[in-house]
Enzyme design. Structure first.
Site, PDB file in Angstrom:
ATOM      1  N   ASP A   1       0.836  -1.211   0.000  1.00 17.31           N
ATOM      2  CA  ASP A   1       0.000   0.000   0.000  1.00 17.31           C
ATOM      3  C   ASP A   1       0.867   1.257   0.000  1.00 17.31           C
ATOM      4  O   ASP A   1       2.003   1.243   0.476  1.00 17.31           O
ATOM      5  CB  ASP A   1      -0.910  -0.023   1.242  1.00 17.31           C
ATOM      6  CG  ASP A   1      -2.073   0.952   1.108  1.00 17.31           C
ATOM      7  OD1 ASP A   1      -2.346   1.427  -0.019  1.00 17.31           O
ATOM      8  OD2 ASP A   1      -2.707   1.247   2.136  1.00 17.31           O
ATOM      9  N   GLY A   2       0.308   2.329  -0.535  1.00 10.80           N
ATOM     10  CA  GLY A   2       0.986   3.629  -0.486  1.00 10.80           C
ATOM     11  C   GLY A   2       1.556   4.102  -1.821  1.00 10.80           C
ATOM     12  O   GLY A   2       2.229   5.141  -1.869  1.00 10.80           O
ATOM     13  N   ASN A   3       1.293   3.370  -2.895  1.00  8.97           N
ATOM     14  CA  ASN A   3       1.814   3.784  -4.208  1.00  8.97           C
ATOM     15  C   ASN A   3       1.289   5.168  -4.601  1.00  8.97           C
ATOM     16  O   ASN A   3       2.035   5.999  -5.127  1.00  8.97           O
ATOM     17  CB  ASN A   3       1.381   2.797  -5.302  1.00  8.97           C
ATOM     18  CG  ASN A   3       1.989   1.421  -5.124  1.00  8.97           C
ATOM     19  OD1 ASN A   3       2.901   1.240  -4.318  1.00  8.97           O
ATOM     20  ND2 ASN A   3       1.481   0.443  -5.861  1.00  8.97           N
TER      21      ASN A   3
ATOM     22  N   ARG B   1       0.172   7.665  -2.655  1.00  4.24           N
ATOM     23  CA  ARG B   1       0.746   8.748  -1.841  1.00  4.24           C
ATOM     24  C   ARG B   1       2.210   8.981  -2.189  1.00  4.24           C
ATOM     25  O   ARG B   1       2.688  10.114  -2.199  1.00  4.24           O
ATOM     26  CB  ARG B   1       0.570   8.421  -0.344  1.00  4.24           C
ATOM     27  CG  ARG B   1      -0.833   8.748   0.160  1.00  4.24           C
ATOM     28  CD  ARG B   1      -1.119   8.059   1.470  1.00  4.24           C
ATOM     29  NE  ARG B   1      -1.402   6.642   1.265  1.00  4.24           N
ATOM     30  CZ  ARG B   1      -1.480   5.747   2.237  1.00  4.24           C
ATOM     31  NH1 ARG B   1      -1.268   6.121   3.490  1.00  4.24           N
ATOM     32  NH2 ARG B   1      -1.752   4.483   1.959  1.00  4.24           N
ATOM     33  N   TRP B   2       2.918   7.909  -2.503  1.00  4.34           N
ATOM     34  CA  TRP B   2       4.320   8.034  -2.932  1.00  4.34           C
ATOM     35  C   TRP B   2       4.391   8.934  -4.168  1.00  4.34           C
ATOM     36  O   TRP B   2       5.225   9.836  -4.248  1.00  4.34           O
ATOM     37  CB  TRP B   2       4.876   6.639  -3.240  1.00  4.34           C
ATOM     38  CG  TRP B   2       6.316   6.597  -3.668  1.00  4.34           C
ATOM     39  CD1 TRP B   2       7.404   6.413  -2.863  1.00  4.34           C
ATOM     40  CD2 TRP B   2       6.834   6.741  -5.003  1.00  4.34           C
ATOM     41  NE1 TRP B   2       8.557   6.426  -3.610  1.00  4.34           N
ATOM     42  CE2 TRP B   2       8.240   6.626  -4.932  1.00  4.34           C
ATOM     43  CE3 TRP B   2       6.250   6.941  -6.254  1.00  4.34           C
ATOM     44  CZ2 TRP B   2       9.062   6.715  -6.047  1.00  4.34           C
ATOM     45  CZ3 TRP B   2       7.070   7.036  -7.378  1.00  4.34           C
ATOM     46  CH2 TRP B   2       8.454   6.918  -7.269  1.00  4.34           C
TER      47      TRP B   2
ATOM     48  N   ASN C   1     -10.954  -2.565  -5.435  1.00  2.00           N
ATOM     49  CA  ASN C   1     -10.161  -1.606  -6.228  1.00  2.00           C
ATOM     50  C   ASN C   1     -10.794  -1.286  -7.584  1.00  2.00           C
ATOM     51  O   ASN C   1     -10.408  -0.299  -8.233  1.00  2.00           O
ATOM     52  CB  ASN C   1      -8.726  -2.118  -6.419  1.00  2.00           C
ATOM     53  CG  ASN C   1      -7.878  -2.027  -5.164  1.00  2.00           C
ATOM     54  OD1 ASN C   1      -6.982  -2.843  -4.940  1.00  2.00           O
ATOM     55  ND2 ASN C   1      -8.134  -1.025  -4.313  1.00  2.00           N
TER      56      ASN C   1
ATOM     57  N   ARG D   1      -5.117  -1.513   8.906  1.00  5.60           N
ATOM     58  CA  ARG D   1      -6.273  -2.380   8.642  1.00  5.60           C
ATOM     59  C   ARG D   1      -5.853  -3.411   7.597  1.00  5.60           C
ATOM     60  O   ARG D   1      -4.829  -3.233   6.933  1.00  5.60           O
ATOM     61  CB  ARG D   1      -7.468  -1.561   8.134  1.00  5.60           C
ATOM     62  CG  ARG D   1      -7.180  -0.720   6.906  1.00  5.60           C
ATOM     63  CD  ARG D   1      -8.424   0.014   6.412  1.00  5.60           C
ATOM     64  NE  ARG D   1      -8.075   0.924   5.348  1.00  5.60           N
ATOM     65  CZ  ARG D   1      -7.694   2.189   5.528  1.00  5.60           C
ATOM     66  NH1 ARG D   1      -7.664   2.690   6.738  1.00  5.60           N
ATOM     67  NH2 ARG D   1      -7.366   2.945   4.496  1.00  5.60           N
TER      68      ARG D   1
HETATM   69  C1  IPE Z   1      -5.616  -2.733  -0.198  1.00  6.28           C
HETATM   70  O1  IPE Z   1      -5.224  -1.407  -0.348  1.00  6.28           O
HETATM   71  C2  IPE Z   1      -5.510  -3.456  -1.500  1.00  6.28           C
HETATM   72  C3  IPE Z   1      -4.172  -3.629  -2.040  1.00  6.28           C
HETATM   73  C4  IPE Z   1      -3.051  -3.265  -1.463  1.00  6.28           C
HETATM   74  C5  IPE Z   1      -4.096  -4.265  -3.315  1.00  6.28           C
HETATM   75  P1  IPE Z   1      -6.294  -0.237  -0.548  1.00  6.28           P
HETATM   76  O2  IPE Z   1      -5.499   1.018  -0.611  1.00  6.28           O
HETATM   77  O3  IPE Z   1      -7.172  -0.531  -1.689  1.00  6.28           O
HETATM   78  O4  IPE Z   1      -7.150  -0.339   0.783  1.00  6.28           O
HETATM   79  P2  IPE Z   1      -8.029   0.740   1.527  1.00  6.28           P
HETATM   80  O5  IPE Z   1      -8.994   1.274   0.515  1.00  6.28           O
HETATM   81  O6  IPE Z   1      -7.116   1.811   2.025  1.00  6.28           O
HETATM   82  O7  IPE Z   1      -8.677  -0.008   2.640  1.00  6.28           O
HETATM   83  C1  IPE Z   2      -1.676   0.185  -3.296  1.00  3.64           C
HETATM   84  O1  IPE Z   2      -1.415   1.547  -3.345  1.00  3.64           O
HETATM   85  C2  IPE Z   2      -1.833  -0.416  -4.666  1.00  3.64           C
HETATM   86  C3  IPE Z   2      -3.193  -0.887  -4.972  1.00  3.64           C
HETATM   87  C4  IPE Z   2      -4.211  -0.810  -4.174  1.00  3.64           C
HETATM   88  C5  IPE Z   2      -3.403  -1.469  -6.281  1.00  3.64           C
HETATM   89  P1  IPE Z   2      -2.584   2.613  -3.346  1.00  3.64           P
HETATM   90  O2  IPE Z   2      -2.921   2.930  -4.771  1.00  3.64           O
HETATM   91  O3  IPE Z   2      -3.734   2.170  -2.518  1.00  3.64           O
HETATM   92  O4  IPE Z   2      -1.857   3.851  -2.690  1.00  3.64           O
HETATM   93  P2  IPE Z   2      -2.498   4.916  -1.693  1.00  3.64           P
HETATM   94  O5  IPE Z   2      -3.092   4.158  -0.547  1.00  3.64           O
HETATM   95  O6  IPE Z   2      -3.527   5.662  -2.471  1.00  3.64           O
HETATM   96  O7  IPE Z   2      -1.350   5.767  -1.291  1.00  3.64           O
HETATM   97 MG    MG Z   3      -4.132   2.414  -0.531  1.00  3.84          MG
END
Ligand code: IPE
Ligand code: IPE
Ligand code: MG
Length: 236
Positions: free
Chosen positions: A15-17, A19-20, A64, A189
């Site tokens: 997670d966090g791609n 925001r990065w 997603n 979570r």
């Molecule tokens: C969970 O991340 C799913 C994956 C990392 C693939 P999300 O960014 O989708 O989760 P929420 O929406 O913050 O709960």
């Molecule tokens: C996780 O990074 C990758 C996937 C859910 C596919 P996010 O895209 O959820 O990154 P944030 O949470 O918005 O930073």
């Molecule tokens: Mg996320």
């Protein structure tokens, strides 16, 4: 390596791609690309330098699909590139790749690249990489329930014979329980990730965004895991 305790089954919620990317003034898609590049390096490190046998990755949740079409389309293309090309090192590292999730709603090109990866790696024996794609832990339990219920209705399984082993065998993949789950980016979570398999898992929630979560960060998380007292209900 042998005298260091590693989890047998590690889960990573990448997670966090987004925001990065935002911090760098880039599009969310560029964050996903950076995440994918990091993933390849991290997996190479794991399978070469640790005794972790099974890695489950949360790549795309059923939820997603709620994101903008542009982002979802980018991710689907990224999966095709990842499975067809970038996972080459995984294949060379003798790792078997399997997938968890629903096939419906995934574009044919993604399904084809998944099928090819499964076929190319099916005889690999060193480790397992379970990629959760279009995955929801709740749907996994719904889908398992339908399979088991059908066996009961068909008369191939007695109601009394439904055990934990039967449940486990009818999940998307029959894997050992998760020992340790890392969710990057600081969110605390699990967002529908392997809810049955993680019933006794330890967790770590490092603040680092996934594109920056390198082998040093992983080792720091693993150090946290080693300090845990896993009791499984026993008295101390
Ligand atoms: C969970 O991340 C799913 C994956 C990392 C693939 P999300 O960014 O989708 O989760 P929420 O929406 O913050 O709960
Ligand atoms: C996780 O990074 C990758 C996937 C859910 C596919 P996010 O895209 O959820 O990154 P944030 O949470 O918005 O930073
Ligand atoms: Mg996320």
């Amino acid at each position: 390596m042998s005298d260091v305790l590693y989890p047998n089954h590690l889960g990573i919620i990448m997670d966090g791609n987004g925001r990065w990317a935002k911090e760098r003034g880039l599009s969310r898609s560029m964050g996903h690309k950076a995440g994918a590049d990091n993933l390849i390096k991290l997996l190479d490190y794991i399978y070469k330098n640790t005794s972790i046998k099974v890695v489950s990755l949360y790549a795309f949740s059923t939820e997603n699909f709620k994101r903008d079409k542009k982002e979802v389309d980018y991710l689907m293309d990224l999966f095709v590139t990842l499975f067809n090309n970038k996972l080459g090192t995984i294949k060379k590292n003798n790792v078997k790749v399997v997938f968890s999730g629903r096939r419906e709603n995934l574009p044919q090109k993604v399904l084809d690249s998944m099928d090819k990866t499964i076929k190319d790696t099916k005889n690999n024996t060193k480790g397992i990489l379970n990629i959760c794609l279009n995955y929801g832990g709740d749907y996994e339990i719904v889908d398992m329930t339908k399979i088991v219920a059908k066996q009961v209705l068909d008369g191939t399984l007695n109601l009394e014979d439904i055990t934990k082993e039967v449940v486990s065998k009818n999940l998307y993949q029959d894997l050992p329980p998760l020992d340790f789950v890392i969710r990057t980016s600081g969110e605390k979570r699990i967002s529908n990730f392997m809810i049955y398999q993680s019933s006794y898992a330890e967790y770590d929630f490092p603040k680092t965004y996934f594109p920056d979560f390198d082998s040093k960060c992983l080792e720091a998380s693993l150090d946290n895991y080693r300090k845990r007292d896993r009791r499984f209900g026993n008295a101390k």
